[in-house]
Design a protein around this motif. Structure first.
Motif, PDB file in Angstrom:
ATOM      1  N   GLU A   1      74.128 -61.425  52.528  1.00 19.08           N
ATOM      2  CA  GLU A   1      74.067 -61.905  53.905  1.00 19.08           C
ATOM      3  C   GLU A   1      73.872 -63.411  54.034  1.00 19.08           C
ATOM      4  O   GLU A   1      74.259 -63.995  55.042  1.00 19.08           O
ATOM      5  N   GLY A   2      73.286 -64.081  53.023  1.00 16.67           N
ATOM      6  CA  GLY A   2      72.978 -65.498  53.164  1.00 16.67           C
ATOM      7  C   GLY A   2      74.194 -66.375  52.959  1.00 16.67           C
ATOM      8  O   GLY A   2      74.723 -66.985  53.900  1.00 16.67           O
ATOM      9  N   CYS A   3      74.660 -66.444  51.719  1.00 16.99           N
ATOM     10  CA  CYS A   3      75.736 -67.377  51.389  1.00 16.99           C
ATOM     11  C   CYS A   3      77.098 -66.923  51.898  1.00 16.99           C
ATOM     12  O   CYS A   3      77.950 -67.760  52.198  1.00 16.99           O
ATOM     13  N   SER A   4      77.349 -65.626  51.961  1.00 18.79           N
ATOM     14  CA  SER A   4      78.671 -65.134  52.377  1.00 18.79           C
ATOM     15  C   SER A   4      78.658 -64.518  53.759  1.00 18.79           C
ATOM     16  O   SER A   4      79.689 -64.033  54.231  1.00 18.79           O
ATOM     17  N   GLY A   5      77.497 -64.516  54.432  1.00 20.30           N
ATOM     18  CA  GLY A   5      77.394 -63.842  55.713  1.00 20.30           C
ATOM     19  C   GLY A   5      78.270 -64.427  56.802  1.00 20.30           C
ATOM     20  O   GLY A   5      78.637 -63.719  57.751  1.00 20.30           O
TER      21      GLY A   5
END
Length: 623
Positions: free
Chosen positions: A388-392
């Motif tokens: 969820e963080g880098c590719s969210g």
């Protein structure tokens, strides 16, 4: 390709290309004259007077003389140009756009990767490639199965490297990787008052957690911050990365952080490339759902989570197949997963077909700076299961895929299972995923980077008077220039040497010794087990009469394979065991920065006095 294109210190251009010759203008003579070290005359903490200078006129290149197009001669420093990964693919897209607009580009890089990748699209008369004389291999990223994926970092510019750069004559410098050589490139640009900018591509500091090198993170963070401190603008790929750098490193106090995204060829990565023949060739039945992983098979990409999801789906008897595209230290383990086919590295049309012929993209990596492979999968019409963080930012959670918490294997499994078993939802998510990818068309994104070169150049002249000292003064604060305004003073060079020696020589050799001893001990244990195996037979016969445990609900007892050995899980961040060591390293870094800054102040004042004395002599001579 020219046979000398990979020779250290030799620049590779088209065989038909010769340096452009033109009469020297007054501005040319200024550029060709020996330059004194104007970049470090003043130090923010030295409180020396900073004089506003008149902006210098731009030297027109042959391209810009005719008007229109791209007027820039761009020097791009990147460490591993011939290793084809997400970073170098991005650099090559920028390079292609510069050339398409009529500009000139010089790639400065190391001898990493395959020499044949230097001219993948053929030589170009306005493109130059310079290979550093001085570079060092990163041993713990070396993959014996894939020698073309070896990574080097630069250690500095040689005299031949500098001559090659001067022959090219850049008008703007672009840094993509902060290392020792990048500091020399920064010094080169500051000496010649060239605009300096950078792009952020890899979350290298956090990679260290996955290699047991968490103790070096404070040192790397300080070193990278010293690099970025000299850049006029740093372009990061996402708001997530921008906030991370601001909140964690206070990098906005050192440089101007702006967002520049990434883009893909939406014709190349499209559902139109789906191929029944491709699936049939791999033995994939029409009712089987294909899970796809694309990327380097290294620990920070979290292949262990992908592998465990595949094992659990197999043990429960779901009809699926898994495809793994990529190479790295974990490829042997990934290739032996049940219902899994390892395709190695793919490129061009083959990669497009592999994407489009799959059904779900599962990528648990949590250290992506943008997520190029995730965007390629979305463009190919695949629903996404990503971190969820880098590719969210590339997934509409619950609409085009699922964004899962970092390191949460259960969440990745549940999301994959939902898409695997719900055909209608999977098809609806696939359509929305493709629609969302249409916002990231590569030509628009790359044209923006060429415009960024112009923006940085104009700001350097208009705002800072074409002088890096004025820009340094604008960023004078307690969080900025903690190591001073001298790019590579002696103490910093000694620190670089010691870290590289301890990490790449001593540390790596100790690790290899540990592996050798562990392997020998394992073999000795196996030999002992074989000797004692007759005694174990008695226990086996006794235990054979015991009733077998009943299978749990939902488990498939008939087809379940013996559990495969898990990938070694070194992906978790060390916590309790590193607290004291981390504090000691942070204290050491603070002391190093203090002494480097003191040396920087002394050097700056000496250079200032020397320049002032020379100017007074010139005044007396003129009188």
């Amino acid at each position: 390709m020219s046979p000398f294109s990979m020779t250290p210190g030799v620049h590779a251009t088209s065989p038909l290309h010769t340096p452009v010759s033109r009469p020297l203008s007054p501005d040319d003579s200024l550029l060709c004259a020996p330059a004194f070290d104007a970049a470090s005359l003043d130090d923010p903490e030295a409180q020396l007077p900073v004089a506003k200078t008149e902006p210098r006129r731009r030297v027109d290149s042959p391209t810009s003389a005719g008007g229109g197009g791209c007027p820039h001669r761009v020097l791009i420093y990147t460490t591993c140009y011939n290793v084809i990964d997400g970073v170098t693919l991005t650099i090559r897209k920028i390079e292609a756009e510069i050339l398409a607009q009529g500009g000139h580009v010089c790639i400065l890089t190391t001898r990493s990767g395959n020499a044949s990748n230097t001219h993948l699209d053929g030589p170009h008369p306005r493109r130059t490639v310079v290979f550093l004389d001085d570079a060092v291999l990163i041993p713990f990223l070396k993959d014996d199965n894939n020698p073309n994926c070896d990574y080097y970092i630069g250690r500095g510019l040689s005299a031949r490297d500098r001559r090659a750069l001067t022959e090219f004559g850049p008008t703007v410098c672009h840094i993509t990787a902060p290392d020792s050589a990048s500091l020399d490139v920064i010094r080169y640009a500051r000496d010649r008052q060239l605009p300096l900018m950078g792009t952020y591509h890899s979350n290298i500091v956090d990679y260290m957690d996955h290699y047991g090198l968490y103790w070096i993170k404070p040192l790397l963070s300080a070193f990278f911050k010293h690099n970025y401190n000299f850049l006029q603008t740093l372009y990061v790929p996402t708001p997530f990365i921008k906030n991370k750098l601001i909140q964690g490193d206070k990098l906005d106090r050192c440089t101007n952080i702006q967002i520049w995204g990434r883009g893909i060829d939406l014709q190349k990565f499209s559902p139109a490339h789906r191929s029944a023949a491709f699936r049939e060739k791999l033995g994939i039945r029409p009712d089987e759902v294909v899970l796809l992983f694309v990327g380097r098979l290294v620990v920070e990409k979290r292949p262990d989570i992908f592998a465990n999801v595949v094992r659990r789906l197999y043990q429960h008897g779901y009809p699926f197949r898994a495809l793994v595209v990529g190479a790295g230290p974990y490829e042997n383990e990934m290739a032996h997963l049940p219902h899994t086919t390892h395709l190695g590295w793919l490129a061009g049309h083959d990669l497009s077909v592999a994407y489009a012929s799959s059904d779900i993209f599962l990528f648990p990596g949590a250290l992506e700076t943008f997520g190029n492979v995730t965007l390629e999968a979305a463009g190919s019409g695949l629903p996404l299961v990503v971190e969820e963080g880098c590719s969210g930012h590339l997934v509409r959670d619950g609409a085009s895929g699922y964004a899962c918490p970092q390191d949460d294997e259960e969440a990745f499994y549940a999301a994959t299972l939902e898409l695997l078993t719900n055909d209608g939802r999977r098809r609806a998510f696939a359509a929305r995923s493709r629609a969302h990818s249409l916002h990231y068309e590569k030509d628009t994104i790359n044209r923006q980077m060429v415009q960024n070169y112009g923006t940085v150049t104009d700001e350097f002249r208009a705002t800072y008077g074409g002088d890096h000292r004025n820009r340094d003064a604008a960023y004078k604060n307690k969080d900025s220039f903690r190591a001073g305004t001298v790019e590579r003073p002696l103490l910093l060079r000694l620190t670089e040497f010691l870290v590289q020696f301890l990490l790449f020589q001593v540390g790596w050799n100790l690790y290899q010794l540990y592996v050798t001893l562990s392997t020998s001990a394992s073999r000795a244990f196996q030999g002992t087990a074989r000797v004692l195996s007759p005694l174990c037979c008695v226990r086996s016969k006794l235990s054979a009469s015991a009733p077998a445990p009943e299978a749990a609900d939902g488990d498939v007892e008939k087809d379940a394979a013996p559990p495969a050995p898990s990938l070694r899980n070194t992906s978790q961040t060390p916590q309790d065991e590193n607290n004291y060591l981390k504090r000691y390293v942070e204290l050491l870094v603070s002391l190093i920065l203090l002494f480097v800054r003191l040396q920087s102040v002394v050097i700056t004042k000496l250079r200032y006095c020397s320049t002032y004395s020379r100017q007074q002599k010139d005044v007396r001579y003129i009188k």
